[in-house]
Design a protein around this motif. Structure first.
Motif, mmCIF file in Angstrom:
data_model
loop_
_atom_site.group_PDB
_atom_site.id
_atom_site.type_symbol
_atom_site.label_atom_id
_atom_site.label_comp_id
_atom_site.label_asym_id
_atom_site.label_seq_id
_atom_site.Cartn_x
_atom_site.Cartn_y
_atom_site.Cartn_z
ATOM 1 N N ALA A 47 0.905 -0.976 0.245
ATOM 2 C CA ALA A 47 0.029 0.124 -0.317
ATOM 3 C C ALA A 47 0.235 1.373 0.313
ATOM 4 O O ALA A 47 0.183 2.009 -0.590
ATOM 5 C CB ALA A 47 -1.012 -0.153 1.351
ATOM 6 N N GLY A 59 -7.865 1.754 -8.749
ATOM 7 C CA GLY A 59 -7.062 0.546 -9.277
ATOM 8 C C GLY A 59 -6.967 -0.706 -8.482
ATOM 9 O O GLY A 59 -6.496 -0.512 -6.929
ATOM 10 N N GLU A 106 -6.565 -10.335 -1.047
ATOM 11 C CA GLU A 106 -7.743 -10.985 0.146
ATOM 12 C C GLU A 106 -8.962 -10.770 -1.244
ATOM 13 O O GLU A 106 -9.406 -11.908 -0.257
ATOM 14 C CB GLU A 106 -7.341 -9.855 1.335
ATOM 15 C CG GLU A 106 -6.143 -9.671 1.852
ATOM 16 C CD GLU A 106 -5.930 -8.872 1.837
ATOM 17 O OE1 GLU A 106 -5.472 -8.071 0.638
ATOM 18 O OE2 GLU A 106 -4.750 -7.899 2.117
ATOM 19 N N ASP A 131 2.831 -8.965 4.332
ATOM 20 C CA ASP A 131 1.893 -9.515 3.721
ATOM 21 C C ASP A 131 2.680 -10.338 2.320
ATOM 22 O O ASP A 131 1.348 -11.257 1.987
ATOM 23 C CB ASP A 131 1.287 -7.740 3.154
ATOM 24 C CG ASP A 131 0.293 -6.843 4.093
ATOM 25 O OD1 ASP A 131 -0.670 -7.681 4.964
ATOM 26 O OD2 ASP A 131 0.546 -5.878 4.173
HETATM 27 P P1 AMP Z 1 1.675 -2.911 2.983
HETATM 28 O O1 AMP Z 1 1.278 -2.938 4.262
HETATM 29 O O2 AMP Z 1 1.924 -1.651 2.827
HETATM 30 O O3 AMP Z 1 2.698 -4.805 1.878
HETATM 31 O O4 AMP Z 1 0.507 -3.199 1.977
HETATM 32 C C1 AMP Z 1 0.314 -4.618 1.618
HETATM 33 C C2 AMP Z 1 -1.751 -4.286 1.850
HETATM 34 O O5 AMP Z 1 -1.889 -3.543 0.753
HETATM 35 C C3 AMP Z 1 -2.324 -5.576 1.381
HETATM 36 O O6 AMP Z 1 -2.886 -6.034 2.288
HETATM 37 C C4 AMP Z 1 -3.209 -5.271 -0.257
HETATM 38 O O7 AMP Z 1 -4.131 -5.613 -0.221
HETATM 39 C C5 AMP Z 1 -3.045 -3.672 -0.332
HETATM 40 N N1 AMP Z 1 -3.156 -3.181 -1.710
HETATM 41 C C6 AMP Z 1 -2.297 -3.886 -1.992
HETATM 42 N N2 AMP Z 1 -2.720 -3.425 -4.132
HETATM 43 C C7 AMP Z 1 -3.645 -2.052 -3.594
HETATM 44 C C8 AMP Z 1 -4.543 -1.786 -4.428
HETATM 45 N N3 AMP Z 1 -4.382 -1.558 -6.025
HETATM 46 N N4 AMP Z 1 -5.390 -0.858 -3.922
HETATM 47 C C9 AMP Z 1 -5.770 -0.951 -2.340
HETATM 48 N N5 AMP Z 1 -4.930 -1.653 -1.472
HETATM 49 C C10 AMP Z 1 -3.844 -2.368 -2.276
#
Ligand code: AMP
Length: 400
Positions: A197, A292, A323, A353
């Motif tokens: 994220a 997106g 998820e 994650d």
């Molecule tokens: P991080 O903790 O920064 O590694 O983020 C992990 C989270 O990013 C996961 O729970 C994903 O669901 C979320 N994520 C990945 N891509 C997207 C997206 N395009 N929009 C919203 N959330 C996202």
């Protein structure tokens, strides 16, 4: 090279092992996932087979320096007892005269004890030398097997090494072995996949990878912060306002350094952030009202092609909202591809994650290494020395 548990004669010794028993508990204080306890078994069993007495220490939750009964390690010691088929002594505290008395009953029948939650004392997180010395009095040899806590200079991780001979357990030594492959002497091409994220969490990592990696593949919501800077419309996509100046800086540096940093060429978009929401695939701008959620099929094909040339792949952060279906497709397809390359290629999955995604797709066993530590793996990859690793004895050092 750091010493490992194999470098010590453990017979008859009290081996003080820092484990990670920070397991999730439900309201009835039942363990809902005992993976972390299971993961510590090889080190514990090895010590027992060598004729050692094993004294384990861990934190659990955030009791913030106070005794909180719901954060006792009792459920973990009970579970450990079931797993090893031996009596496990649960101590009432982690330091002090009473603990010394409780540890006196360690014998061949009951060779394992668990000290109470380290974070019941405010001195643990302060890396307090006197507290560490008192912890050290409970053992003859110190072994760190808690990678996920090794980026923290806490008393049971760092200061304690000043008072006992020290080395890494099996879990920690595997983490060191694989991360060293990425940090010190990467096989090339070294390709990294970065998603998740937030950009701000990974700025240091991206900047450092510009010098270390051959190619950086970007995905996840992180990409939208970059798109904002690039002038691509992102609709309602998740992005990070605070990350914008950093994304700008990274793009500028990438241009100057001629870094091969690639961004998704298409995306799966939706109007709702929920499972099975209606989706479309677009290239270029995202229309108003849409967001997106995942990388698109063209990006998957392009990234797969790039990854096929790698000798070392390090992955940190999912490519989309893995998820929720159908937004798991991009992460799944790339992860299956990476798994298929394992063996010919060294494949390392960062913790947090990304490890959760590997477990979600049942691909954990198909990678060279899946890290057990989110924050610790991020810092290791950045090239930031981990206090818990640095503090351990080097192999060359001979102990009297
Ligand atoms: P991080 O903790 O920064 O590694 O983020 C992990 C989270 O990013 C996961 O729970 C994903 O669901 C979320 N994520 C990945 N891509 C997207 C997206 N395009 N929009 C919203 N959330 C996202």
């Amino acid at each position: 090279m750091k010493k490992t548990i194999r470098d010590f004669n453990l017979k008859g010794k009290r081996v003080l092992i820092r484990v990670d028993f920070n397991v999730p508990l439900d309201k009835e204080l039942r363990i809902t996932d005992d993976n972390r306890i299971q993961a510590s078994l090889p080190t514990i069993q090895h010590a027992l087979e060598q004729g050692a007495y094993v004294i384990l220490m861990s934190h659990l939750g955030r009791p913030e320096g106070k005794q909180v009964s719901s954060m006792s390690l009792t459920p973990a010691s009970k579970r450990l007892s079931e797993l090893i088929g031996k009596n496990v002594i649960q101590c009432s505290d982690c330091v002090g005269a009473r603990v010394k008395e409780e540890l006196k009953v360690l014998d061949a029948e009951s060779p394992v004890a668990v000290l109470e939650n380290l974070r019941f004392s405010p001195l643990e997180e302060k890396n307090d030398a006197e507290f560490a010395r008192q912890l050290a009095e409970n053992g003859d040899i110190y072994i760190n097997d808690a990678f996920g806590s090794s980026h923290r200079a806490h008393a049971s991780i760092e200061a304690i090494t000043k008072y006992l001979p020290s080395g890494a357990g099996f879990l920690l030594s595997k983490e060191i072995e694989y991360f060293e492959k990425a940090v010190s002497h990467p096989e090339r091409p070294y390709i990294t996949i970065l998603g998740g994220a937030k950009v701000t969490d990974k700025i240091k990592l991206i900047l450092s990878l510009m010098d270390r990696a051959d190619t950086i593949l970007i995905g996840g919501a992180m990409a939208y912060t970059f798109y904002r800077v690039m002038g691509i419309k992102i609709g309602n996509s998740k992005f990070e306002e605070k990350g914008l100046p950093f994304a700008e800086e990274i793009l500028k540096k990438a241009k100057i350094k001629n870094t091969d940093i690639q961004f998704p060429v298409d995306r799966v978009i939706s109007q709702e952030f929920k499972e099975n929401a209606v989706s479309r695939i677009v290239e270029g701008d995202i229309p108003d009202g849409w967001m997106g959620m995942d990388i698109g099929p063209k990006t998957v094909a392009k990234y797969k092609d790039t990854l096929s040339k790698a000798k070392l792949i390090v992955w940190n952060g999912p490519m989309g909202v893995f998820e929720m279906r159908p937004f798991d497709n991009g992460t799944r397809a790339l992860m299956e591809h990476v798994a298929s390359l394992t063996g010919k290629v060294t494949t390392i999955i960062g913790g947090g994650d990304t490890a959760a995604a590997a477990a979600h797709f049942h691909l954990e066993d198909k990678m060279s290494h899946v890290s057990t530590g989110g924050g610790a793996s991020l810092e290791y990859l950045e090239g930031t020395p981990l206090p818990g690793v640095v503090a351990l004895e080097d192999k060359e050092k001979v102990h009297a």
